[in-house]
Motif scaffolding. Structure first.
Motif, PDB file in Angstrom:
ATOM      1  N   SER A 177      38.575  50.285  38.044  1.00  0.00           N
ATOM      2  CA  SER A 177      37.964  49.014  38.439  1.00  0.00           C
ATOM      3  C   SER A 177      36.897  48.555  37.449  1.00  0.00           C
ATOM      4  CB  SER A 177      37.369  49.137  39.854  1.00  0.00           C
ATOM      5  OG  SER A 177      38.398  49.325  40.799  1.00  0.00           O
ATOM      6  N   PRO A 178      36.027  49.461  36.919  1.00  0.00           N
ATOM      7  CA  PRO A 178      35.057  49.016  35.904  1.00  0.00           C
ATOM      8  C   PRO A 178      35.730  48.434  34.660  1.00  0.00           C
ATOM      9  CG  PRO A 178      34.392  51.124  36.805  1.00  0.00           C
ATOM     10  CD  PRO A 178      35.749  50.851  37.351  1.00  0.00           C
ATOM     11  N   LEU A 179      36.888  48.939  34.309  1.00  0.00           N
ATOM     12  CA  LEU A 179      37.591  48.395  33.152  1.00  0.00           C
ATOM     13  C   LEU A 179      38.078  46.982  33.441  1.00  0.00           C
ATOM     14  CD1 LEU A 179      38.788  48.618  30.340  1.00  0.00           C
ATOM     15  CD2 LEU A 179      40.715  49.883  31.290  1.00  0.00           C
ATOM     16  N   LEU A 180      38.577  46.751  34.644  1.00  0.00           N
ATOM     17  CA  LEU A 180      39.011  45.395  35.013  1.00  0.00           C
ATOM     18  C   LEU A 180      37.820  44.444  35.129  1.00  0.00           C
ATOM     19  CD1 LEU A 180      41.852  46.012  37.643  1.00  0.00           C
ATOM     20  CD2 LEU A 180      42.043  45.548  35.193  1.00  0.00           C
ATOM     21  N   ASP A 181      36.658  44.958  35.537  1.00  0.00           N
ATOM     22  CA  ASP A 181      35.452  44.118  35.585  1.00  0.00           C
ATOM     23  C   ASP A 181      35.049  43.685  34.174  1.00  0.00           C
ATOM     24  OD1 ASP A 181      35.353  44.372  38.327  1.00  0.00           O
ATOM     25  OD2 ASP A 181      33.904  46.045  38.293  1.00  0.00           O
ATOM     26  N   ALA A 182      35.147  44.607  33.219  1.00  0.00           N
ATOM     27  CA  ALA A 182      34.852  44.260  31.823  1.00  0.00           C
ATOM     28  C   ALA A 182      35.844  43.214  31.320  1.00  0.00           C
ATOM     29  CB  ALA A 182      34.907  45.507  30.953  1.00  0.00           C
ATOM     30  N   LEU A 183      37.113  43.358  31.719  1.00  0.00           N
ATOM     31  CA  LEU A 183      38.125  42.374  31.341  1.00  0.00           C
ATOM     32  C   LEU A 183      37.759  40.995  31.880  1.00  0.00           C
ATOM     33  CD1 LEU A 183      40.949  41.514  30.299  1.00  0.00           C
ATOM     34  CD2 LEU A 183      41.882  42.311  32.490  1.00  0.00           C
ATOM     35  N   LYS A 184      37.295  40.935  33.115  1.00  0.00           N
ATOM     36  CA  LYS A 184      36.934  39.658  33.729  1.00  0.00           C
ATOM     37  C   LYS A 184      35.754  39.015  33.001  1.00  0.00           C
ATOM     38  CE  LYS A 184      36.131  37.604  38.287  1.00  0.00           C
ATOM     39  NZ  LYS A 184      36.033  37.881  39.743  1.00  0.00           N
ATOM     40  N   ARG A 185      34.756  39.792  32.598  1.00  0.00           N
ATOM     41  CA  ARG A 185      33.608  39.252  31.860  1.00  0.00           C
ATOM     42  C   ARG A 185      34.055  38.707  30.505  1.00  0.00           C
ATOM     43  NH1 ARG A 185      31.369  44.055  33.836  1.00  0.00           N
ATOM     44  NH2 ARG A 185      31.434  45.058  31.785  1.00  0.00           N
ATOM     45  N   GLN A 187      37.053  37.546  29.781  1.00  0.00           N
ATOM     46  CA  GLN A 187      37.798  36.308  30.045  1.00  0.00           C
ATOM     47  C   GLN A 187      36.851  35.132  30.245  1.00  0.00           C
ATOM     48  OE1 GLN A 187      40.065  37.709  33.426  1.00  0.00           O
ATOM     49  NE2 GLN A 187      41.920  38.053  32.186  1.00  0.00           N
ATOM     50  N   ARG A 188      35.756  35.370  30.968  1.00  0.00           N
ATOM     51  CA  ARG A 188      34.771  34.301  31.191  1.00  0.00           C
ATOM     52  C   ARG A 188      34.135  33.862  29.883  1.00  0.00           C
ATOM     53  NH1 ARG A 188      29.807  36.873  33.601  1.00  0.00           N
ATOM     54  NH2 ARG A 188      29.650  37.423  31.378  1.00  0.00           N
ATOM     55  N   ASP A 189      33.772  34.831  29.022  1.00  0.00           N
ATOM     56  CA  ASP A 189      33.063  34.509  27.784  1.00  0.00           C
ATOM     57  C   ASP A 189      33.955  33.811  26.765  1.00  0.00           C
ATOM     58  OD1 ASP A 189      30.882  35.739  28.906  1.00  0.00           O
ATOM     59  OD2 ASP A 189      31.138  37.635  27.805  1.00  0.00           O
ATOM     60  N   THR A 190      35.268  33.949  26.909  1.00  0.00           N
ATOM     61  CA  THR A 190      36.189  33.357  25.932  1.00  0.00           C
ATOM     62  C   THR A 190      36.936  32.140  26.471  1.00  0.00           C
ATOM     63  OG1 THR A 190      37.850  34.999  26.593  1.00  0.00           O
ATOM     64  CG2 THR A 190      36.526  35.489  24.638  1.00  0.00           C
ATOM     65  N   GLY A 191      36.497  31.617  27.605  1.00  0.00           N
ATOM     66  CA  GLY A 191      37.094  30.394  28.131  1.00  0.00           C
ATOM     67  C   GLY A 191      38.438  30.586  28.800  1.00  0.00           C
ATOM     68  N   GLN A 192      38.771  31.783  29.208  1.00  0.00           N
ATOM     69  CA  GLN A 192      40.027  32.028  29.916  1.00  0.00           C
ATOM     70  C   GLN A 192      39.791  31.981  31.425  1.00  0.00           C
ATOM     71  OE1 GLN A 192      42.441  35.356  28.102  1.00  0.00           O
ATOM     72  NE2 GLN A 192      40.497  35.804  27.070  1.00  0.00           N
ATOM     73  N   GLN A 193      40.871  31.981  32.160  1.00  0.00           N
ATOM     74  CA  GLN A 193      40.771  32.070  33.606  1.00  0.00           C
ATOM     75  C   GLN A 193      40.260  33.460  33.991  1.00  0.00           C
ATOM     76  OE1 GLN A 193      44.657  31.124  35.127  1.00  0.00           O
ATOM     77  NE2 GLN A 193      44.535  28.962  34.569  1.00  0.00           N
ATOM     78  N   GLN A 194      39.201  33.502  34.813  1.00  0.00           N
ATOM     79  CA  GLN A 194      38.545  34.768  35.157  1.00  0.00           C
ATOM     80  C   GLN A 194      39.281  35.440  36.316  1.00  0.00           C
ATOM     81  OE1 GLN A 194      34.171  34.372  35.428  1.00  0.00           O
ATOM     82  NE2 GLN A 194      34.450  32.269  34.665  1.00  0.00           N
ATOM     83  N   THR A 195      40.374  36.061  35.978  1.00  0.00           N
ATOM     84  CA  THR A 195      41.202  36.687  37.010  1.00  0.00           C
ATOM     85  C   THR A 195      40.960  38.185  37.132  1.00  0.00           C
ATOM     86  OG1 THR A 195      42.991  37.065  35.428  1.00  0.00           O
ATOM     87  CG2 THR A 195      43.008  34.959  36.640  1.00  0.00           C
ATOM     88  N   GLY A 196      40.464  38.802  36.072  1.00  0.00           N
ATOM     89  CA  GLY A 196      40.352  40.256  36.092  1.00  0.00           C
ATOM     90  C   GLY A 196      41.707  40.929  36.056  1.00  0.00           C
TER      91      GLY A 196
END
Length: 382
Positions: A177-185, A187-196
């Motif tokens: 789950s922490p890895l998916l949380d990092a993925l979501k952050r 995505q947010r910083d690069t203008g992608q959909q924040q789906t995780g």
């Protein structure tokens, strides 16, 4: 009466002229004969001596054998990029642009498809369901490694469980789950959909940064088609080398690259292919002829700025294939082939010194033997 006297005077004049001519011939002949005799006396007076022999010194030095081969300067082999998504292409990069880790390579349905570095593509959806299922693998390792390299905290990275047989390799990183949380952050910083969630087709995984070559696709094409070709962003030289000579070349060897304007720039061997092409039975040869077996050697300039103005060019690469340090050498013309086999050197007094030969290069030859010494003078033909 007067006419008779005139004829008499003419006959007398002819006799005088003939007499003078004869005298001149006799005197000239005597002079020439005397001169020739004197010349003959000088030549015959020289004693007949033995012909002089040219000599050289046995020297101690370093010998190196170099070989210049044609090569092609460019960005290396091209790789075709084909998407894995189900949408349409809405944006493409410019040819010649450089794409690095975490940057978009193209856009699908107005969403960027990013470049990550690694050796395994994302082949499944990585989401919370996959976490609950205990998913692990090298694709998860690629995700974790790249997010860490981009500055994100991915939490603990437990390894996946080893198969019960114990004979297979561990299956890479465990999805958490922490890895998916990092993925979501990210995505947010690069203008992608924040789906995780990381779906198939949202990343392109390549060994490293790339330079965009030819762009084949057009806007509106399906993302699952071929889109573009990419190459390494660093220029290199590809050289075809005889398979036998390739054994003498090592990764890291220093070389010299001669550019089309005759400038020489230093380079290094980046890789030596272990794949041999050509030779008997090569099915890749469409002509059916047995071409000599060869390997590909990749060389890179030490200073990339030295080839900044060249995107592609024919060059020559000089390899140092053999080196002998602190050895005795003589000109090749000093070797005498012995009737019983082998070679010898000849001293000025005619005595022979049997020698063993080593490296031949640039008119010089390495010699060794019990009777040969540095500084000794020997006879040479050249």
């Amino acid at each position: 009466m007067a006419r008779g006297r005139t004829r008499a005077r003419r006959r007398t004049g002819r006799r005088i002229a003939v007499a003078v001519a004869v005298l001149a011939v006799v005197v000239g002949g005597l002079y020439v004969g005397t001169a020739l005799k004197r010349h003959g006396d000088v030549v015959s007076a020289q004693p007949a001596g033995a012909p002089s022999a040219r000599t050289t010194l046995v020297r101690r030095t370093d010998l190196s054998d170099s070989r210049a081969l044609p090569g092609t300067l460019g960005y290396g082999a091209a790789r075709t990029i084909k998407g894995a998504g189900k949408g349409l292409i809405t944006r493409l990069p410019e040819p010649g642009s450089t794409i690095t880790r975490g940057k978009p390579l193209y856009w699908e349905d107005d969403q960027p498809v990013m470049l990550f570095y690694g050796g395994t593509p994302v082949f499944r959806t990585l989401d919370k369901a996959a976490v609950e299922a205990g998913a692990s693998g090298t694709d998860v390792s690629v995700l974790a490694d790249n997010l860490k390299a981009l500055g994100y905290d991915v939490g603990p990275e437990p390894r996946g469980k080893r198969p019960a047989t114990g004979t297979e390799k561990a299956p890479g990183t465990l999805l958490t789950s922490p890895l998916l949380d990092a993925l979501k952050r990210w995505q947010r910083d690069t203008g992608q959909q924040q789906t995780g969630t990381l779906a198939v087709g949202r990343l392109v995984v390549l060994p490293g940064a790339v330079r965009v070559g030819a762009v084949k696709a057009q806007l509106g094409d399906a993302a699952a088609e071929e889109m573009m070709s990419v190459t390494s962003r660093r220029k290199s030289v590809s050289v075809t080398v005889d398979a036998g000579d390739a054994d003498l070349i090592r990764q890291g060897d220093e070389v010299s690259i001669t550019l089309p304007d005759t400038r020489e720039v230093p380079g290094k061997v980046a890789s030596v292919s272990t794949t041999v092409q050509g030779g008997a039975g090569d099915e890749s040869d469409p002509s059916g002829e047995n071409t000599p077996p060869s390997s590909q050697v990749t060389v890179v300039p030490v200073d990339s700025a030295a080839v900044k103005g060249l995107d592609a060019a024919s060059v020559r690469v000089t390899f140092t294939t053999q080196t002998r340090e602190n050895v005795l050498t003589v000109p090749v013309g000093a070797l005498l082939a012995l009737q019983e086999g082998g070679y010898a050197l000849q001293r000025p007094d005619g005595r022979l010194i049997p020698v063993k030969t080593g490296l031949f290069t640039k008119g010089q030859v390495e010699v060794s033997g019990a009777g040969v010494e540095e500084g000794e003078r020997v006879v040479t033909a050249s």
